[in-house]
Design a protein around this motif. Structure first.
Motif, PDB file in Angstrom:
ATOM      1  N   LEU A  40       0.811  -1.203  -0.020  1.00 31.14           N
ATOM      2  CA  LEU A  40       0.063  -0.036  -0.008  1.00 31.14           C
ATOM      3  C   LEU A  40       1.008   1.120   0.011  1.00 31.14           C
ATOM      4  CD1 LEU A  40      -2.498  -1.068   2.708  1.00 31.14           C
ATOM      5  CD2 LEU A  40      -2.678  -1.210   0.185  1.00 31.14           C
ATOM      6  N   PRO A  41       1.008   2.052  -1.158  1.00 33.25           N
ATOM      7  CA  PRO A  41       1.958   3.037  -1.183  1.00 33.25           C
ATOM      8  C   PRO A  41       1.581   4.218  -0.404  1.00 33.25           C
ATOM      9  CG  PRO A  41       0.739   2.769  -3.347  1.00 33.25           C
ATOM     10  CD  PRO A  41       0.415   1.605  -2.367  1.00 33.25           C
ATOM     11  N   GLU A  42       0.314   4.560  -0.019  1.00 31.51           N
ATOM     12  CA  GLU A  42      -0.105   5.639   0.862  1.00 31.51           C
ATOM     13  C   GLU A  42       0.215   5.495   2.087  1.00 31.51           C
ATOM     14  OE1 GLU A  42      -3.251   2.990  -0.521  1.00 31.51           O
ATOM     15  OE2 GLU A  42      -2.317   4.422  -1.965  1.00 31.51           O
ATOM     16  N   GLU A  43       0.249   4.082   2.449  1.00 34.37           N
ATOM     17  CA  GLU A  43       0.490   3.928   3.858  1.00 34.37           C
ATOM     18  C   GLU A  43       1.988   3.357   4.116  1.00 34.37           C
ATOM     19  OE1 GLU A  43      -2.439   1.085   5.845  1.00 34.37           O
ATOM     20  OE2 GLU A  43      -4.024   2.159   4.967  1.00 34.37           O
ATOM     21  N   ASP A  44       2.722   3.115   3.156  1.00 34.62           N
ATOM     22  CA  ASP A  44       3.951   2.610   2.881  1.00 34.62           C
ATOM     23  C   ASP A  44       4.163   1.538   3.745  1.00 34.62           C
ATOM     24  OD1 ASP A  44       6.674   2.787   2.110  1.00 34.62           O
ATOM     25  OD2 ASP A  44       7.476   3.822   3.812  1.00 34.62           O
ATOM     26  N   ARG A  45       3.471   0.534   3.348  1.00 30.97           N
ATOM     27  CA  ARG A  45       3.568  -0.928   4.129  1.00 30.97           C
ATOM     28  C   ARG A  45       2.875  -1.919   3.454  1.00 30.97           C
ATOM     29  NH1 ARG A  45      -1.179  -2.571   8.226  1.00 30.97           N
ATOM     30  NH2 ARG A  45      -2.748  -1.236   7.181  1.00 30.97           N
ATOM     31  N   TRP A  46       3.305  -3.246   3.897  1.00 28.77           N
ATOM     32  CA  TRP A  46       2.915  -4.481   3.244  1.00 28.77           C
ATOM     33  C   TRP A  46       1.818  -5.035   4.061  1.00 28.77           C
ATOM     34  CZ3 TRP A  46       4.387  -6.460  -1.543  1.00 28.77           C
ATOM     35  CH2 TRP A  46       5.405  -5.931  -2.071  1.00 28.77           C
ATOM     36  N   VAL A  47       0.681  -5.644   3.445  1.00 30.99           N
ATOM     37  CA  VAL A  47      -0.399  -6.138   3.947  1.00 30.99           C
ATOM     38  C   VAL A  47      -0.670  -7.521   3.568  1.00 30.99           C
ATOM     39  CG1 VAL A  47      -1.759  -4.094   4.709  1.00 30.99           C
ATOM     40  CG2 VAL A  47      -2.188  -5.115   2.797  1.00 30.99           C
ATOM     41  N   THR A  48      -0.930  -8.637   4.157  1.00 32.47           N
ATOM     42  CA  THR A  48      -1.336 -10.105   3.632  1.00 32.47           C
ATOM     43  C   THR A  48      -2.654 -10.231   3.803  1.00 32.47           C
ATOM     44  OG1 THR A  48       0.964 -10.458   4.736  1.00 32.47           O
ATOM     45  CG2 THR A  48      -0.567 -12.522   4.041  1.00 32.47           C
ATOM     46  N   ILE A  49      -3.325 -10.556   2.646  1.00 34.19           N
ATOM     47  CA  ILE A  49      -4.692 -10.857   2.642  1.00 34.19           C
ATOM     48  C   ILE A  49      -4.975 -12.221   1.837  1.00 34.19           C
ATOM     49  CG2 ILE A  49      -6.768  -9.879   1.833  1.00 34.19           C
ATOM     50  CD1 ILE A  49      -5.523  -7.006   1.454  1.00 34.19           C
ATOM     51  N   LYS A  50      -6.061 -12.776   2.477  1.00 29.66           N
ATOM     52  CA  LYS A  50      -6.580 -14.025   1.930  1.00 29.66           C
ATOM     53  C   LYS A  50      -7.505 -13.270   0.899  1.00 29.66           C
ATOM     54  CE  LYS A  50      -6.965 -17.530   4.517  1.00 29.66           C
ATOM     55  NZ  LYS A  50      -7.760 -18.742   5.309  1.00 29.66           N
ATOM     56  N   LYS A  57      -7.777 -10.755 -10.297  1.00 29.42           N
ATOM     57  CA  LYS A  57      -7.833 -10.235 -11.190  1.00 29.42           C
ATOM     58  C   LYS A  57      -8.513  -8.857 -11.530  1.00 29.42           C
ATOM     59  CE  LYS A  57      -9.355 -12.533 -14.656  1.00 29.42           C
ATOM     60  NZ  LYS A  57     -10.234 -13.559 -15.491  1.00 29.42           N
ATOM     61  N   THR A  58      -9.414  -8.415 -10.281  1.00 32.33           N
ATOM     62  CA  THR A  58      -9.927  -7.168 -10.231  1.00 32.33           C
ATOM     63  C   THR A  58      -8.907  -6.326  -9.635  1.00 32.33           C
ATOM     64  OG1 THR A  58     -12.078  -8.379  -9.614  1.00 32.33           O
ATOM     65  CG2 THR A  58     -11.878  -5.856  -9.031  1.00 32.33           C
ATOM     66  N   ILE A  59      -8.179  -6.750  -8.711  1.00 33.14           N
ATOM     67  CA  ILE A  59      -7.151  -5.914  -8.154  1.00 33.14           C
ATOM     68  C   ILE A  59      -6.269  -5.585  -9.204  1.00 33.14           C
ATOM     69  CG2 ILE A  59      -5.050  -6.054  -6.665  1.00 33.14           C
ATOM     70  CD1 ILE A  59      -6.640  -7.856  -4.895  1.00 33.14           C
ATOM     71  N   ASN A  60      -5.905  -6.375 -10.211  1.00 29.35           N
ATOM     72  CA  ASN A  60      -5.076  -6.162 -11.374  1.00 29.35           C
ATOM     73  C   ASN A  60      -5.549  -5.076 -12.187  1.00 29.35           C
ATOM     74  OD1 ASN A  60      -2.970  -7.599 -10.676  1.00 29.35           O
ATOM     75  ND2 ASN A  60      -3.524  -9.529 -11.765  1.00 29.35           N
ATOM     76  N   LYS A  61      -6.730  -5.116 -12.229  1.00 35.25           N
ATOM     77  CA  LYS A  61      -7.624  -4.103 -13.381  1.00 35.25           C
ATOM     78  C   LYS A  61      -7.638  -2.783 -12.618  1.00 35.25           C
ATOM     79  CE  LYS A  61     -11.845  -3.853 -15.657  1.00 35.25           C
ATOM     80  NZ  LYS A  61     -13.083  -4.678 -16.206  1.00 35.25           N
ATOM     81  N   LYS A  62      -8.242  -2.873 -11.208  1.00 33.77           N
ATOM     82  CA  LYS A  62      -8.441  -1.531 -10.501  1.00 33.77           C
ATOM     83  C   LYS A  62      -7.549  -0.854  -9.749  1.00 33.77           C
ATOM     84  CE  LYS A  62     -13.628  -2.424 -10.469  1.00 33.77           C
ATOM     85  NZ  LYS A  62     -14.539  -2.551  -9.373  1.00 33.77           N
ATOM     86  N   GLY A  63      -6.593  -1.765  -9.250  1.00 34.12           N
ATOM     87  CA  GLY A  63      -5.584  -1.284  -8.283  1.00 34.12           C
ATOM     88  C   GLY A  63      -6.176  -1.794  -6.896  1.00 34.12           C
ATOM     89  N   ILE A  64      -5.071  -1.917  -6.178  1.00 33.95           N
ATOM     90  CA  ILE A  64      -5.542  -2.479  -4.606  1.00 33.95           C
ATOM     91  C   ILE A  64      -6.289  -1.246  -3.768  1.00 33.95           C
ATOM     92  CG2 ILE A  64      -3.298  -1.782  -3.701  1.00 33.95           C
ATOM     93  CD1 ILE A  64      -5.256  -4.752  -2.377  1.00 33.95           C
ATOM     94  N   THR A  65      -5.842  -0.278  -3.893  1.00 34.03           N
ATOM     95  CA  THR A  65      -6.614   1.027  -3.167  1.00 34.03           C
ATOM     96  C   THR A  65      -7.975   0.826  -3.565  1.00 34.03           C
ATOM     97  OG1 THR A  65      -5.781   2.591  -4.654  1.00 34.03           O
ATOM     98  CG2 THR A  65      -4.239   2.367  -2.640  1.00 34.03           C
TER      99      THR A  65
END
Length: 78
Positions: A40-50, A57-65
C-alpha cells in the motif's frame, strides 16, 4: 480461519455430486483462495490478505486501493 475471501466475501457453496444413475451426495464448491501480500503506497507498508483468484484479477484491473475502498463501502472490512 475460514475459507472466505476478505475483500469480496466469497465463500464455499454447497451442491450435489450426481452419478450416472442420478444418485446424489452432498459436496462443497470451495473458493480458489490465495494468501497474497500487497504493498500500500499511501500507507508505505505491506499487508497480507486472503483473496480469491477472481479478486486478484479485479485488483490487477482496478488497483489495490480502489478495491480496498470498495470492500470497506460494502462492509467486508472495517
Amino acid at each position: 480461519m475460514s475459507r472466505v475471501c476478505v475483500l469480496t466475501g466469497k465463500k464455499a457453496m454447497v451442491g450435489n455430486n450426481v452419478s450416472h444413475a442420478m444418485n446424489k451426495t452432498k459436496r462443497r464448491f470451495n473458493v480458489n483462495l490465495f494468501t497474497k501480500r500487497f504493498y500500500l503506497p499511501e500507507e508505505d507498508r505491506w499487508v497480507t490478505i486472503k483473496v480469491a483468484a477472481s479478486t486478484l484479477k479485479t485488483i490487477n484491473k482496478k488497483g489495490i486501493t480502489a478495491v480496498l475502498k470498495e470492500a470497506q463501502l460494502n462492509g467486508f472490512i472495517k
